[in-house]
Scaffold this active site. Sequence first.
Site, PDB file in Angstrom:
ATOM      1  N   ALA A   1       0.973  -1.434   0.034  1.00  0.00           N
ATOM      2  CA  ALA A   1      -0.615   0.253  -0.036  1.00  0.00           C
ATOM      3  C   ALA A   1       0.681   1.824  -0.283  1.00  0.00           C
ATOM      4  CB  ALA A   1      -1.202   0.199   1.127  1.00  0.00           C
TER       5      ALA A   1
ATOM      6  N   GLN B   1       0.709  -6.153  -3.968  1.00  0.00           N
ATOM      7  CA  GLN B   1      -0.509  -6.816  -3.030  1.00  0.00           C
ATOM      8  C   GLN B   1      -1.501  -5.725  -2.710  1.00  0.00           C
ATOM      9  OE1 GLN B   1       1.261  -7.799   1.158  1.00  0.00           O
ATOM     10  NE2 GLN B   1       2.040  -6.329   0.330  1.00  0.00           N
TER      11      GLN B   1
ATOM     12  N   ASP C   1      -5.309  -1.685  -6.472  1.00  0.00           N
ATOM     13  CA  ASP C   1      -5.529  -0.085  -7.342  1.00  0.00           C
ATOM     14  C   ASP C   1      -5.184  -0.041  -8.730  1.00  0.00           C
ATOM     15  OD1 ASP C   1      -2.931   0.372  -7.176  1.00  0.00           O
ATOM     16  OD2 ASP C   1      -3.125   1.229  -5.324  1.00  0.00           O
TER      17      ASP C   1
ATOM     18  N   HIS D   1      -3.344  -9.756  -4.363  1.00  0.00           N
ATOM     19  CA  HIS D   1      -4.740  -9.481  -3.142  1.00  0.00           C
ATOM     20  C   HIS D   1      -6.214  -9.485  -4.548  1.00  0.00           C
ATOM     21  CE1 HIS D   1      -2.824  -9.627   0.369  1.00  0.00           C
ATOM     22  NE2 HIS D   1      -2.496 -10.362  -0.129  1.00  0.00           N
TER      23      HIS D   1
ATOM     24  N   CYS E   1     -20.279 -10.932 -11.215  1.00  0.00           N
ATOM     25  CA  CYS E   1     -22.025 -11.930 -10.203  1.00  0.00           C
ATOM     26  C   CYS E   1     -21.779 -12.751 -10.031  1.00  0.00           C
ATOM     27  CB  CYS E   1     -22.800 -11.126 -11.443  1.00  0.00           C
ATOM     28  SG  CYS E   1     -24.192 -12.137 -11.380  1.00  0.00           S
TER      29      CYS E   1
ATOM     30  N   CYS F   1     -25.924  -6.845 -10.892  1.00  0.00           N
ATOM     31  CA  CYS F   1     -26.239  -7.399 -12.234  1.00  0.00           C
ATOM     32  C   CYS F   1     -27.732  -7.717 -13.021  1.00  0.00           C
ATOM     33  CB  CYS F   1     -25.331  -8.615 -12.642  1.00  0.00           C
ATOM     34  SG  CYS F   1     -25.071  -9.613 -13.695  1.00  0.00           S
TER      35      CYS F   1
ATOM     36  N   CYS G   1     -29.100 -10.306 -14.813  1.00  0.00           N
ATOM     37  CA  CYS G   1     -29.497 -11.281 -13.261  1.00  0.00           C
ATOM     38  C   CYS G   1     -30.097 -11.187 -12.488  1.00  0.00           C
ATOM     39  CB  CYS G   1     -28.630 -12.484 -14.232  1.00  0.00           C
ATOM     40  SG  CYS G   1     -27.470 -12.772 -13.164  1.00  0.00           S
TER      41      CYS G   1
ATOM     42  N   THR H   1       5.786  -1.808   1.874  1.00  0.00           N
ATOM     43  CA  THR H   1       4.994  -2.308   2.790  1.00  0.00           C
ATOM     44  C   THR H   1       5.123  -2.856   4.275  1.00  0.00           C
ATOM     45  OG1 THR H   1       4.420  -4.911   2.704  1.00  0.00           O
ATOM     46  CG2 THR H   1       6.488  -4.309   1.618  1.00  0.00           C
TER      47      THR H   1
ATOM     48  N   ASN I   1      11.361   1.539   2.488  1.00  0.00           N
ATOM     49  CA  ASN I   1      10.119   1.721   3.285  1.00  0.00           C
ATOM     50  C   ASN I   1      10.504   2.681   4.089  1.00  0.00           C
ATOM     51  OD1 ASN I   1       7.871  -0.416   3.483  1.00  0.00           O
ATOM     52  ND2 ASN I   1       7.796  -0.080   5.276  1.00  0.00           N
TER      53      ASN I   1
HETATM   54  P1  NAD Z   1       0.484  -1.699   5.111  1.00  0.00           P
HETATM   55  O1  NAD Z   1      -0.574  -0.129   5.492  1.00  0.00           O
HETATM   56  O2  NAD Z   1       0.425  -2.538   6.154  1.00  0.00           O
HETATM   57  O3  NAD Z   1       2.107  -0.754   5.383  1.00  0.00           O
HETATM   58  C1  NAD Z   1       2.314  -0.198   4.551  1.00  0.00           C
HETATM   59  C2  NAD Z   1       3.739   0.125   4.918  1.00  0.00           C
HETATM   60  O4  NAD Z   1       4.415   1.563   3.304  1.00  0.00           O
HETATM   61  C3  NAD Z   1       3.964   0.982   5.961  1.00  0.00           C
HETATM   62  O5  NAD Z   1       5.116   0.361   6.451  1.00  0.00           O
HETATM   63  C4  NAD Z   1       4.739   2.299   5.718  1.00  0.00           C
HETATM   64  O6  NAD Z   1       5.663   2.498   6.218  1.00  0.00           O
HETATM   65  C5  NAD Z   1       5.260   2.371   4.495  1.00  0.00           C
HETATM   66  N1  NAD Z   1       4.710   3.475   3.531  1.00  0.00           N
HETATM   67  C6  NAD Z   1       3.897   4.235   3.765  1.00  0.00           C
HETATM   68  N2  NAD Z   1       3.805   5.382   2.380  1.00  0.00           N
HETATM   69  C7  NAD Z   1       5.169   5.306   2.277  1.00  0.00           C
HETATM   70  C8  NAD Z   1       6.295   5.902   1.055  1.00  0.00           C
HETATM   71  N3  NAD Z   1       5.295   6.677   0.349  1.00  0.00           N
HETATM   72  N4  NAD Z   1       7.392   5.291   0.534  1.00  0.00           N
HETATM   73  C9  NAD Z   1       8.005   4.522   1.536  1.00  0.00           C
HETATM   74  N5  NAD Z   1       6.928   3.472   2.137  1.00  0.00           N
HETATM   75  C10 NAD Z   1       5.514   3.627   2.753  1.00  0.00           C
HETATM   76  O7  NAD Z   1       0.311  -2.095   3.783  1.00  0.00           O
HETATM   77  P2  NAD Z   1       0.908  -3.452   2.965  1.00  0.00           P
HETATM   78  O8  NAD Z   1       2.079  -4.099   3.981  1.00  0.00           O
HETATM   79  O9  NAD Z   1       0.368  -3.621   1.180  1.00  0.00           O
HETATM   80  O10 NAD Z   1      -0.881  -4.085   3.621  1.00  0.00           O
HETATM   81  C11 NAD Z   1      -2.132  -3.695   3.470  1.00  0.00           C
HETATM   82  C12 NAD Z   1      -2.719  -4.147   2.825  1.00  0.00           C
HETATM   83  O11 NAD Z   1      -4.290  -3.590   2.653  1.00  0.00           O
HETATM   84  C13 NAD Z   1      -2.447  -5.160   1.743  1.00  0.00           C
HETATM   85  O12 NAD Z   1      -3.247  -6.361   1.299  1.00  0.00           O
HETATM   86  C14 NAD Z   1      -2.735  -3.936   0.799  1.00  0.00           C
HETATM   87  O13 NAD Z   1      -2.250  -3.833  -0.234  1.00  0.00           O
HETATM   88  C15 NAD Z   1      -3.904  -3.352   0.864  1.00  0.00           C
HETATM   89  N6  NAD Z   1      -4.252  -2.337   0.908  1.00  0.00           N
HETATM   90  C16 NAD Z   1      -4.195  -2.045  -0.591  1.00  0.00           C
HETATM   91  C17 NAD Z   1      -4.389  -0.591  -1.355  1.00  0.00           C
HETATM   92  C18 NAD Z   1      -4.432   0.061  -2.889  1.00  0.00           C
HETATM   93  O14 NAD Z   1      -4.417  -1.042  -3.461  1.00  0.00           O
HETATM   94  N7  NAD Z   1      -3.641   1.344  -3.011  1.00  0.00           N
HETATM   95  C19 NAD Z   1      -4.564   1.049   0.133  1.00  0.00           C
HETATM   96  C20 NAD Z   1      -4.255   0.184   1.233  1.00  0.00           C
HETATM   97  C21 NAD Z   1      -4.667  -0.902   1.423  1.00  0.00           C
END
Ligand code: NAD
Length: 233
Positions: A19, A98, A101, A116, A124, A145, A147, A185, A208
């Site tokens: 994320a 993960q 979006d 994910h 549907c 949908c 249907c 992450t 990170n």
């Molecule tokens: P998480 O929220 O658990 O952790 C995010 C990590 O990213 C944190 O450690 C934070 O320090 C770091 N971070 C935040 N902004 C940053 C940046 N600009 N540069 C570098 N690091 C940065 O996220 P996760 O580990 O991906 O787990 C959450 C779950 O929820 C996953 O499945 C995720 O894909 C999903 N999710 C997805 C979205 C999306 O699709 N954009 C948004 C929120 C959550």
Amino acid sequence: MTLREMVDSSRRIVFFGGAGVSTESGIPDFRSEDGLYRQKYDVSPETMLSSDYFYSHTEEFYRFYRDKMLPLDAQPNAAHKKLAEWEREGKLLAVVTQNIDGLHQKAGSKRVYELHGSVHRNTCLKCGKKFSAEYIARGTGVPRCGCGGVIKPDVVLYGEMLDDATVIGAIDAIRHADMLIVAGTSLTVYPAAGFVNDYRGDRLVLINRDATPLDGRCDLVIHGKVGEVLGGL
Ligand code: NAD
């Protein structure tokens, strides 16, 4: 070796992201200070994004989902764009994400393993017809949908299994990588977080904002913003 030297001398880079890769595009992550998990809800986001909740409280699920999980006007940032550029140049094997979006594809990346799932695919539950994210965003209440069936996002909710083919492709890419960049992450969502253990090379890089359980095992750790770091290369 610096990050730039590693990137310049690698030919099979794999990027494993979460994320945090999309926060610089304005999409909040889950666990940062301004993340979704620190906001106040009557029911926790983990519960609302679970399979049980989807089937038992479909209307409430969609209220939260439309509000928080469908930022369809978000644009790729410098990290998404740099990865797409590396793939075009033939230096990047795959993006394993993960995120749900779709911003890697919007930036031009082709080989993206979405562990994910994606908000851009919706099905549907009765007849299998596919719907766009825009269709879900435009409506109100439970999307249905023609249907009569309820439409479900192809997103892996808590309590659901990851897609086999996606997992196999992601692990295969990681095993063949000469450099693995893990970024944005917290590495706390399993089984996805465990996939980085399949990397066997000596260029394991972590970018990170906050510390992660992987920091001690990396060949290079950069605590910073992934868009700024990759965009600056
Ligand atoms: P998480 O929220 O658990 O952790 C995010 C990590 O990213 C944190 O450690 C934070 O320090 C770091 N971070 C935040 N902004 C940053 C940046 N600009 N540069 C570098 N690091 C940065 O996220 P996760 O580990 O991906 O787990 C959450 C779950 O929820 C996953 O499945 C995720 O894909 C999903 N999710 C997805 C979205 C999306 O699709 N954009 C948004 C929120 C959550």
